[in-house]
Design a protein around this motif. Structure first.
Motif, PDB file in Angstrom:
ATOM      1  N   CYS A 193       0.809  -1.221   0.000  1.00 37.14           N
ATOM      2  CA  CYS A 193       0.000   0.000   0.000  1.00 37.14           C
ATOM      3  C   CYS A 193       0.842   1.271   0.000  1.00 37.14           C
ATOM      4  O   CYS A 193       0.480   2.283   0.607  1.00 37.14           O
ATOM      5  CB  CYS A 193      -0.974  -0.001   1.180  1.00 37.14           C
ATOM      6  N   LYS A 194       1.972   1.236  -0.650  1.00 40.57           N
ATOM      7  CA  LYS A 194       2.884   2.385  -0.685  1.00 40.57           C
ATOM      8  C   LYS A 194       2.231   3.587  -1.340  1.00 40.57           C
ATOM      9  O   LYS A 194       2.332   4.704  -0.828  1.00 40.57           O
ATOM     10  CB  LYS A 194       4.154   1.988  -1.437  1.00 40.57           C
ATOM     11  N   SER A 195       1.538   3.390  -2.437  1.00 37.59           N
ATOM     12  CA  SER A 195       0.928   4.535  -3.128  1.00 37.59           C
ATOM     13  C   SER A 195      -0.156   5.172  -2.265  1.00 37.59           C
ATOM     14  O   SER A 195      -0.253   6.401  -2.185  1.00 37.59           O
ATOM     15  CB  SER A 195       0.370   4.112  -4.485  1.00 37.59           C
ATOM     16  N   SER A 196      -0.969   4.363  -1.587  1.00 36.22           N
ATOM     17  CA  SER A 196      -1.997   4.915  -0.702  1.00 36.22           C
ATOM     18  C   SER A 196      -1.365   5.653   0.471  1.00 36.22           C
ATOM     19  O   SER A 196      -1.841   6.704   0.888  1.00 36.22           O
ATOM     20  CB  SER A 196      -2.896   3.798  -0.167  1.00 36.22           C
ATOM     21  N   SER A 197      -0.283   5.099   0.984  1.00 35.40           N
ATOM     22  CA  SER A 197       0.430   5.749   2.086  1.00 35.40           C
ATOM     23  C   SER A 197       0.982   7.099   1.643  1.00 35.40           C
ATOM     24  O   SER A 197       0.899   8.083   2.383  1.00 35.40           O
ATOM     25  CB  SER A 197       1.567   4.849   2.553  1.00 35.40           C
ATOM     26  N   ASP A 198       1.535   7.163   0.443  1.00 39.74           N
ATOM     27  CA  ASP A 198       2.050   8.424  -0.085  1.00 39.74           C
ATOM     28  C   ASP A 198       0.941   9.456  -0.247  1.00 39.74           C
ATOM     29  O   ASP A 198       1.135  10.644   0.033  1.00 39.74           O
ATOM     30  CB  ASP A 198       2.754   8.195  -1.424  1.00 39.74           C
ATOM     31  N   LYS A 199      -0.232   9.008  -0.691  1.00 39.65           N
ATOM     32  CA  LYS A 199      -1.369   9.928  -0.845  1.00 39.65           C
ATOM     33  C   LYS A 199      -1.790  10.505   0.501  1.00 39.65           C
ATOM     34  O   LYS A 199      -2.086  11.699   0.612  1.00 39.65           O
ATOM     35  CB  LYS A 199      -2.551   9.214  -1.501  1.00 39.65           C
TER      36      LYS A 199
END
Length: 145
Positions: free
Chosen positions: A101-107
């Protein structure tokens, strides 16, 4: 204590002025000093060579062991990657495996940066991140069963 001159005196009674007589013990000490002084650097040089040879062999052995360990690590890494690919039934997103979930975490992080005093504006992004983590957890549990 050693800074002044010695008060010892040597008196030699010799009628023949062309030859001075010395005792056998003096001759022995002189020859030992002369021979020992010449052989001492040779002994040290030999000792240094022996030590150098020892450490060279030791270094070579350590390099060989290190190379073997590297081979084992590479082999195990390749096996693990192959197994991951096989169990994943196709292509595996390594980044998602390492940090899910790296992209969600970045968001979420970006949203908090943009709205530091109005964090409720990020609730939708946080909910998306929570769902991603929940789905990931369910997949891991299902894979173990």
């Amino acid at each position: 204590m050693g800074s002044g001159q010695s008060a010892r005196r040597l008196t030699i009674d010799n009628e023949d002025t062309s030859v001075v007589g010395i005792s056998d013990s003096v001759v022995e000490r002189l020859t030992q000093t002369h021979e020992g002084g010449a052989s001492e650097p040779k002994k040290k040089e030999q000792e240094l060579r022996t030590q150098d040879t020892y450490w060279q062999k030791r270094l070579q052995n350590l390099e060989k062991k290190h190379a073997k360990i590297n081979e084992i690590i590479d082999t195990e890494y390749k096996k693990a990657a192959e197994q991951l690919y096989t169990n994943g039934k196709g292509s595996v997103n390594i980044q998602d495996t390492v940090q899910p979930c790296k992209s969600s975490s970045d968001k979420v992080y970006e949203c908090y940066q943009v709205n530091p005093k109005e964090i409720l504006k990020c609730s939708n992004v946080v909910e998306e991140f929570y769902d991603c983590v929940d789905q990931r957890r369910a997949r891991v549990i299902a894979a173990r069963c």
